[in-house]
Design a protein around this motif. Structure first.
Motif, mmCIF file in Angstrom:
data_model
loop_
_atom_site.group_PDB
_atom_site.id
_atom_site.type_symbol
_atom_site.label_atom_id
_atom_site.label_comp_id
_atom_site.label_asym_id
_atom_site.label_seq_id
_atom_site.Cartn_x
_atom_site.Cartn_y
_atom_site.Cartn_z
ATOM 1 N N GLN A 128 0.840 -1.201 0.000
ATOM 2 C CA GLN A 128 0.000 0.000 0.000
ATOM 3 C C GLN A 128 0.876 1.253 0.000
ATOM 4 O O GLN A 128 0.553 2.229 -0.670
ATOM 5 N N ALA A 129 1.965 1.230 0.744
ATOM 6 C CA ALA A 129 2.888 2.366 0.763
ATOM 7 C C ALA A 129 3.463 2.604 -0.627
ATOM 8 O O ALA A 129 3.630 3.750 -1.059
ATOM 9 N N GLY A 130 3.755 1.525 -1.353
ATOM 10 C CA GLY A 130 4.256 1.658 -2.718
ATOM 11 C C GLY A 130 3.228 2.313 -3.628
ATOM 12 O O GLY A 130 3.576 3.145 -4.476
ATOM 13 N N VAL A 131 1.972 1.955 -3.454
ATOM 14 C CA VAL A 131 0.899 2.576 -4.246
ATOM 15 C C VAL A 131 0.795 4.057 -3.903
ATOM 16 O O VAL A 131 0.624 4.900 -4.791
ATOM 17 N N VAL A 132 0.920 4.394 -2.630
ATOM 18 C CA VAL A 132 0.851 5.798 -2.204
ATOM 19 C C VAL A 132 1.934 6.619 -2.898
ATOM 20 O O VAL A 132 1.687 7.749 -3.325
ATOM 21 N N VAL A 133 3.129 6.062 -3.040
ATOM 22 C CA VAL A 133 4.213 6.774 -3.733
ATOM 23 C C VAL A 133 3.745 7.200 -5.119
ATOM 24 O O VAL A 133 3.874 8.372 -5.503
ATOM 25 N N HIS A 134 3.188 6.273 -5.863
ATOM 26 C CA HIS A 134 2.761 6.577 -7.232
ATOM 27 C C HIS A 134 1.560 7.512 -7.264
ATOM 28 O O HIS A 134 1.478 8.383 -8.142
ATOM 29 N N GLU A 135 0.657 7.358 -6.315
ATOM 30 C CA GLU A 135 -0.503 8.254 -6.264
ATOM 31 C C GLU A 135 -0.078 9.677 -5.922
ATOM 32 O O GLU A 135 -0.634 10.637 -6.462
ATOM 33 N N LEU A 136 0.888 9.833 -5.037
ATOM 34 C CA LEU A 136 1.374 11.179 -4.696
ATOM 35 C C LEU A 136 2.039 11.838 -5.900
ATOM 36 O O LEU A 136 1.840 13.036 -6.146
ATOM 37 N N ILE A 137 2.817 11.085 -6.645
ATOM 38 C CA ILE A 137 3.449 11.630 -7.850
ATOM 39 C C ILE A 137 2.375 12.061 -8.844
ATOM 40 O O ILE A 137 2.432 13.155 -9.414
#
Length: 101
Positions: free
Chosen positions: A52-61
């Motif tokens: 989920q943290a990895g997905v957050v990285v891409h969503e923030l970008i």
């Protein structure tokens, strides 16, 4: 701070004045499902898995890119500060434990 996030010995926060990022997220919930989930559970102390943290990285970008990129200074400031935190959680396969006031 409004929303503290912990990974083992690391701490990051989203301050009350930075909660505006979730207003942007709410405008396109389907595009930002993980950030939406964090906002939905904001006061319930969510725990994020490494994936989920990895997905957050891409969503923030994506959030930054869709909202003016680096010309949007307030958003850039928040995103660039918290990106490494979520990236660390993903890379070290650590859970993110969240606590809000």
């Amino acid at each position: 701070m409004a929303f503290d996030m912990y990974i083992a010995d690391a701490l990051e926060s989203i301050g009350h004045h930075e909660e505006f990022i979730f207003t942007l997220v709410e405008q396109d919930e389907l595009r930002y499902p993980q950030l939406t989930a964090i906002w939905d559970q904001f006061y319930d102390g969510p725990i994020l898995s490494p994936s989920q943290a990895g997905v957050v990285v891409h969503e923030l970008i994506d959030l930054l890119t869709a909202n003016g990129g680096t010309s949007n200074k307030p958003l850039t400031s928040v995103v660039l500060r918290i990106l490494p935190f979520f990236s660390k959680a993903y890379k070290t396969q650590s859970q993110v434990r969240c606590v809000s006031d």
